[in-house]
Write an enzyme that holds these catalytic residues in place. Structure first.
Site, short mmCIF file in Angstrom:
data_model
loop_
_atom_site.label_atom_id
_atom_site.label_comp_id
_atom_site.label_asym_id
_atom_site.label_seq_id
_atom_site.Cartn_x
_atom_site.Cartn_y
_atom_site.Cartn_z
N HIS A 1 56.91 -55.15 -33.61
CA HIS A 1 55.64 -54.33 -32.84
C HIS A 1 54.61 -55.23 -32.41
O HIS A 1 53.76 -55.01 -31.53
CB HIS A 1 55.32 -53.11 -33.50
CG HIS A 1 54.92 -51.90 -32.54
ND1 HIS A 1 54.56 -52.09 -31.27
CD2 HIS A 1 54.75 -50.62 -33.15
CE1 HIS A 1 54.40 -50.98 -30.54
NE2 HIS A 1 54.39 -49.99 -31.62
N ASP B 1 56.33 -54.04 -27.14
CA ASP B 1 55.53 -52.84 -27.29
C ASP B 1 56.83 -51.76 -27.23
O ASP B 1 57.77 -51.92 -26.81
CB ASP B 1 54.74 -52.57 -25.90
CG ASP B 1 53.52 -53.68 -25.96
OD1 ASP B 1 53.00 -54.08 -27.08
OD2 ASP B 1 53.22 -54.05 -24.95
#
Length: 438
Positions: A409, A413
């Site tokens: 992450h 995204d």
């Protein structure tokens, strides 16, 4: 007589140390030139260390699981003539095999056949905890506690003793080196010694087996700790209707040429990933989080997580972007076989840019794959199941499969992760699109 000191060889560019994962000899063993002395591990490959001389082992410089520095003394061998120092030339690197009891060379003593006490090794000339070992060349004369000594007996004698409920530690052996024979069992019973009754029904178990984490298992452990401690994972699960894909796969397998590998779903997924990566290059990347650099790769090197007898390895299908369906299928089979048989080369086990993990028929409904550090994405394949699907007017049977994909992450995204998986879904649900060149 002289002594040769065999040093830890240079096992690879930039490698300063390696883990000792297997001894093939013991103190006192006769060895000949080119006989394998030990095996060490670097990354996920093992290197065998042969003996450059003929002689007798006087001293072993490490225990299994120890990390040994390059050029550190590894073995001392008594030889005819003058001695010296020598750095062994390592054998070719291979996938590590499952750790086992040390194998012995010709004429060497096996633990269950000759010695009546555990092997005694000498400490390496380095700092660290002291070991209760004897000096080089000195014969073992210490009494081994009954709880540690293993009675010597043939498999047939052991089986008979087990069937009769006899604890072999209570039997005096009259064979060579104290070996217990069938006659010894007969005399034990004739003296009126009572065998232990065989357990019946349910019983409590209190034994605890301690297993030292070494070799590939330790490498896997370190890799998992690294990945989970440094990568903030996001896992995205989507179901895919693979009915048409399975029909296409069956047709292609039925008409394949004799030299073509049978297709699984993986080659189709690999080609779908290649097409999707053209649109979503962010997922085909590695992240050097120490330097703060993301490297996006034009080449698509797909790692295929493969279970082997020794543990999980990840052979790499290189340049998948340049391979067709049949080529992908053949390379997956070749690499998986090499990994399982221990013949994969080091370069075949590193350098992946994105990974696929699959448990096949045991794939479950959903999984949470752990990213193969330093990559930023991994695609998990779950098992295919026939389920009723509503088509707007009725329920119809369809072959459904979930993809469970994890992303770093810090780099990917949530929107990009979802877009990546949804594009793969579209390609697999309409498999003809996989074969259309963009």
């Amino acid at each position: 007589m002289g002594e040769f000191i065999i040093k830890m060889p240079d096992v690879g560019e930039g490698v300063a140390e390696a883990e000792l994962v297997e001894w093939h000899c013991e103190v006192g063993d006769p060895i000949r030139e080119d006989m394998i002395l030990a095996a060490v591990m670097t990354d996920k490959a093992t290197v065998e260390i042969p003996s450059p001389v003929t002689g007798t082992v006087l001293w072993l410089g490490a225990e299994i699981g120890d990390t040994v520095a390059v050029k550190a003394p590894l073995v001392r061998i008594q030889v005819a003539g003058e001695g010296g120092e020598l750095e062994a030339v390592p054998m070719a690197e291979t996938v590590p095999i499952a750790p086992s009891s040390p194998q012995r060379g010709d004429g060497a003593r096996r633990a269950d056949e000759g010695a009546s006490s555990p092997s005694i090794r000498q400490p390496a000339p380095s700092s660290g905890p002291a070991r209760h070992l004897l000096p080089a060349g000195e014969k073992a004369s210490r009494t081994v506690p009954d709880t540690l000594a293993k009675p010597l007996a043939s498999p047939a004698v052991r089986l008979r003793a087990q069937d009769c409920g006899i604890d072999l530690r209570q039997v005096i052996g009259t064979g060579p080196a104290g070996r217990i024979t069938h006659d010894d069992l007969d005399q034990f019973l004739a003296r009126g010694a009572q065998p232990q009754p065989a357990p019946t029904g349910l019983a409590k178990k209190t034994a605890v087996e301690e297993i030292k984490v070494t070799g590939l298992r330790r490498r896997i452990s370190e890799k998992m700790v690294l990945a989970t401690s440094r990568i903030p994972h996001i896992t995205y699960v989507e179901e895919i209707d693979v009915t048409d894909l399975e029909d296409l796969r069956a047709t292609m397998n039925a008409t394949r040429k004799p030299d073509q590998t049978k297709l699984t779903i993986l080659p189709f997924l690999m080609r779908a990933m290649v097409k999707t990566i053209d649109e979503q290059p962010v997922v085909n990347a590695t992240f050097d989080d120490d330097a703060g650099i993301i490297s996006r790769h034009a080449a698509v090197h797909i790692g295929i997580a493969t279970q082997t007898p020794a543990g999980l390895t990840v052979p790499v299908v290189r340049h998948t972007e340049a391979r067709g369906i049949w080529d992908c299928a053949a390379e997956v089979v070749r690499l998986a076989d090499a990994a399982r048989t221990g013949s994969a080369l080091r370069e075949e086990l590193s350098g992946s840019t994105i990974t696929i993990t699959s448990l096949g028929a045991m794939g479950g409904i959903a999984t949470t794959p752990i990213i193969n550090h330093p990559e930023v994405a991994i695609v998990g394949v779950n098992k295919i199941m026939t389920r009723p699907v509503w088509d707007g007017s009725q329920f119809i049977p369809r072959k459904m499969m979930n993809l469970s994909s994890s992303f770093d992450h810090r780099v990917v995204d949530g929107w990009d992760a979802a877009t990546f998986v949804q594009r793969i879904k579209a390609l697999l649900e309409t498999p003809a699109l996989i074969f259309i060149e963009s």
